[in-house]
Structures are given as structure tokens and as C-alpha cells.
Design an enzyme around this catalytic site. Structure first.
Site, PDB file in Angstrom:
ATOM      1  N   CYS A  38       0.832  -1.213   0.000  1.00  0.00           N
ATOM      2  CA  CYS A  38       0.000   0.000   0.000  1.00  0.00           C
ATOM      3  C   CYS A  38       0.858   1.252   0.000  1.00  0.00           C
ATOM      4  CB  CYS A  38      -0.906   0.021   1.230  1.00  0.00           C
ATOM      5  SG  CYS A  38      -2.209  -1.206   1.205  1.00  0.00           S
ATOM      6  N   ARG A  98       7.912   4.869   4.111  1.00  0.00           N
ATOM      7  CA  ARG A  98       8.048   3.930   5.219  1.00  0.00           C
ATOM      8  C   ARG A  98       9.472   3.408   5.133  1.00  0.00           C
ATOM      9  NH1 ARG A  98       3.928  -1.001   6.661  1.00  0.00           N
ATOM     10  NH2 ARG A  98       2.475   0.301   5.523  1.00  0.00           N
TER      11      ARG A  98
END
Length: 421
Positions: free
Chosen positions: A116, A121
Site C-alpha cells: 500500500c 516507510r
């Protein structure tokens, strides 16, 4: 392409048994690489992310088979240390194989993970920590080439942020490193404890999981053995069905859910006017017949704070609450992608940066909406349960990453939900 069709305005009531946790099953599956025996994982959910993990295991030479609700993995014949770009891009948590492969083989080659789009991240914490343990990691044409020419050695790793993924990767690598590894400022999530419990069952020596200081005493690489283990219940799936009941003035019992793991979320439901209790081996929720009320502010934080994975789902629930609730997302930069779709359904939400202001409305309306990511898609399912008319949700394959037939679970509670092509 499949879609979900949900007819709303139905009070959800009943009992369902919660699935095994996606965020626990995936690191445990990677941990199977460390064993040289057969592992049987009970309550391992049949999710697309789990299938992606088993494809990686198969590519490495493991034997995987499904046996009812159990997944059986035999890692005795691993003969590969490289994971293709195509397999790595199927899920973001694929980076967790890095620590396991270094612990088992002392080398691996893999690319950056996919999944996603939640904004940056970074895996810098993972790479920095593994380098401290003795790994040599080089980036070449988008691939990470990792080797441990002198073997992994225990050390003190002080994380600048309590990253779940980095904590898991360090634990996996440190299990067979020489000496003692200490993780300071470690993540405390229940999934960390589940991974530690599994590794301990396999013969690892780990203390302090669930606290900010985890101590791992390395054992010989060949001494980790197989076991039979039951994956913990999925706390975010539990939040989803609790939210669906709450927004429809319903009543639900989530069998198998752990209230201690969900204390921060349960407090929000109680502030919103719901009665929530731990009862037997599960969680009971009864929504007030007077409707939900706003809760002031919800701020995502590392465990034991409010989980970022529950933010979109609870936001959808509170779109019908009286008053205004402010959501502050302190974990990921790009986790309000569901807002535009909720607004299409009549929600009153404004965002600026990491803040979303939700002003409750009296009713939501059906619409054709698009799941932007896993939890955003689950949030749309929650809103659809309360919306007037029939809502059609596209991009359902993202929802399948974390939910075992979400439409069937909602249908068990009385929703009119089905999957269409």
C-alpha cells in the site's frame, strides 16, 4: 476485477470469531526460514499477503501446504538466498525476510518492498541495525545485496523510533548471532510478543518482548526446530467489526478478540457512548440507541497508544457521531487517502497535513467508491454498512490483503454484503 456491494441502514448484531492476525502471521512465516524442521501454524489466515509470503518461501526452497486453518511449512531444504523483485513488490512487509535469511544463510539478495502507498516507510532503521550486527549491505540497481562474511554478532541496538518492522528484523537476525543482542526502544506491539513466543517455541532465547528492552541470546544456527503454534487474533479486524456494529447502533460479540491488545481503541468506543466489555474469550460491544457522540481527539501512536491501522476505520465510524472529532496521524504521512471516498458518501471531513477534522452528519449515502489501501478499504465497508442505499466498493483486492472474506463476516452480523465481478 471484483467489487463489494453493501446495502446499508441495517443494524448489525450477532457473534463472529475473529481471524488470525495478518501482522503477526507474516513475520512468523519469515521466521520459519530459521528452522530446519516442519512448522505448523494454526489459525493462519488465508489472505493474499499470506499467499505472497508462501510464494517467497517456495521460491527459497521451502515446502508449503494448507491443512484446514493451518499452514504447514518445511524449511529443511532451503536452497536459495535471493527474492525476486516481482515477489518483493507484492507486500511491504516482505523486507522482514532480510533478517531471517541473514540469520539462516548469512547472505541474501532482495529488492525494496511494495504494498500500500502510505507515504515514506523507510527501511533505514532495518539496514542500520543489521549493519551493527555485522551485516554488509550494498544497494545495486534497486537491489539490496547483503552478506555477513564474519558472521552476525550480538550488540546493543538503540532504535531512534520504536519501529515494529525493524524490531522484528533485529530479533530474527539476532536469534542465531554470536553473543547477546539488546534492542533498546523496541516496539511493544502484541505482534512482537507473538513473534517472540513463536521463536521461543522453536528454541530461541528471548526475554523482554512487550517492553522497550528486548534481550536475545544467540543460539547455534542449526538448533532452531519446528513446532506447532497458534497465531494471535487480529486486533485490527476486530476493530473493523466493532466499528461496523457501533455505526449501525448494533450489538456484537467478537469471539477470540483480546481486550488488553485493544485498550486504546476500546476507550474511544466508550467515549463515543458504546458499552464495551471483555466477556469470556472475546469482546462485547453494544452501541447506544441514542447514536454515537464525538470523542474530541484521536492521535495515533506506537503501542500502547491508538494504532495507526485503526485510524481510518474508527474515523469512518465517527462520521455519524454528534459533534466534532479531530484525528492526528503521527505515524504515516499519507494515511488520509480514504477521506475523499468518505466525503463522496456524505461525510463532512476536512484535512490539513496530518490532521483531519470530522464533523458528524445525520446520515451517509451510498456511492461508488474506490478502496485506496487496505485499511481505507475496510473503512469504506464500515461506512457502507450505515449508508442509505447500495454502496459498491472497487479495488477490493487491497482489502483481501488483510481480511478473510470481509463480506462474509459482515453478512454473519446481518449486513447485506456480497462480492460481485
Amino acid at each position: 476485477m471484483q467489487r463489494l456491494k453493501i446495502e446499508g441502514s441495517k443494524r448489525l448484531c450477532g457473534e463472529i470469531e475473529i481471524q488470525g492476525a495478518k501482522n503477526s502471521a507474516l513475520p512468523i512465516l519469515s521466521a520459519c526460514v530459521l528452522t530446519r524442521d516442519e512448522v505448523s501454524l494454526k489459525r493462519c489466515p488465508p489472505l493474499s499477503d499470506v499467499y505472497a509470503a508462501t510464494r517467497i518461501l517456495s521460491a527459497l526452497g521451502c515446502k508449503c501446504k494448507r491443512n484446514g486453518d493451518s499452514l504447514v511449512i518445511d524449511s529443511s531444504s532451503i536452497d536459495g538466498a535471493e527474492i525476486s523483485d516481482e515477489l518483493m513488490r507484492r507486500m511491504r512487509s516482505s523486507i522482514i525476510f532480510l533478517g531471517a535469511l541473514l540469520g539462516r544463510l548469512g547472505e541474501c539478495t532482495l529488492s525494496f518492498p511494495g504494498g500500500c502507498e502510505l507515504g515514506p516507510r523507510p527501511i533505514d532503521l532495518h539496514l542500520s541495525a543489521l549493519r551493527q550486527l555485522g551485516a554488509q549491505i550494498e544497494e545495486e540497481h534497486g537491489s539490496l545485496i547483503c552478506r555477513c562474511p564474519k558472521g552476525l554478532r550480538g550488540t546493543l541496538v538503540n532504535l531512534s523510533f520504536p519501529s515494529v518492522g525493524a524490531t522484528e528484523n533485529i530479533m530474527l537476525a539476532a536469534c542465531t548471532a554470536k553473543g547477546e543482542t539488546i534492542i533498546s526502544n523496541a516496539a511493544r506491539e502484541p505482534e512482537i510478543c507473538d513473534l517472540a513466543n513463536f521463536l521461543t517455541e522453536c528454541g530461541a532465547r528471548i526475554k523482554g518482548a512487550g517492553t522497550q528492552r528486548i534481550v536475545i541470546e544467540g543460539v547455534n544456527a542449526g538448533s532452531l526446530h519446528g513446532c506447532e503454534y497458534t497465531v494471535m487474533p487480529d486486533r485490527i479486524a476486530a476493530v473493523t467489526y466493532l466499528s461496523a456494529a457501533a455505526i449501525t447502533d448494533g450489538e456484537v460479540f467478537i469471539k477470540g478478540a483480546n481486550g488488553t491488545d485493544l485498550e486504546a481503541v476500546i476507550n474511544v468506543f466508550r467515549q463515543a457512548g458504546c458499552s464495551v466489555y471483555e466477556y469470556g474469550e472475546g469482546i462485547y460491544l453494544n452501541s447506544s440507541d441514542k447514536g454515537l457522540k464525538s470523542v474530541g481527539m484521536v492521535r495515533t501512536q506506537p503501542y500502547p497508544g491508538f494504532p495507526t491501522d485503526a485510524q481510518a476505520i474508527v474515523m469512518a465510524c465517527l462520521t455519524k457521531a454528534r459533534g466534532t472529532t479531530i484525528f492526528v496521524e503521527d505515524i504515516f504521512e499519507n494515511r488520509f487517502r480514504h477521506v475523499d471516498e468518505l466525503v463522496r458518501m456524505g461525510a463532512n471531513i476536512t484535512t490539513e497535513g496530518r490532521v483531519a477534522v470530522v464533523s458528524g452528519v445525520r446520515r451517509l449515502s451510498s456511492a461508488a467508491v474506490f478502496a485506496p489501501d487496505l485499511r481505507g478499504g475496510a473503512a469504506l465497508c464500515v461506512a457502507a454498512c450505515a449508508a442509505q442505499g447500495e454502496t459498491v466498493i472497487s479495488n477490493v483486492e487491497l482489502i483481501d490483503r488483510g481480511y478473510d472474506s470481509i463480506e462474509n463476516a459482515l453478512a454473519k452480523l446481518g449486513a447485506k454484503a456480497n462480492r460481485i465481478k
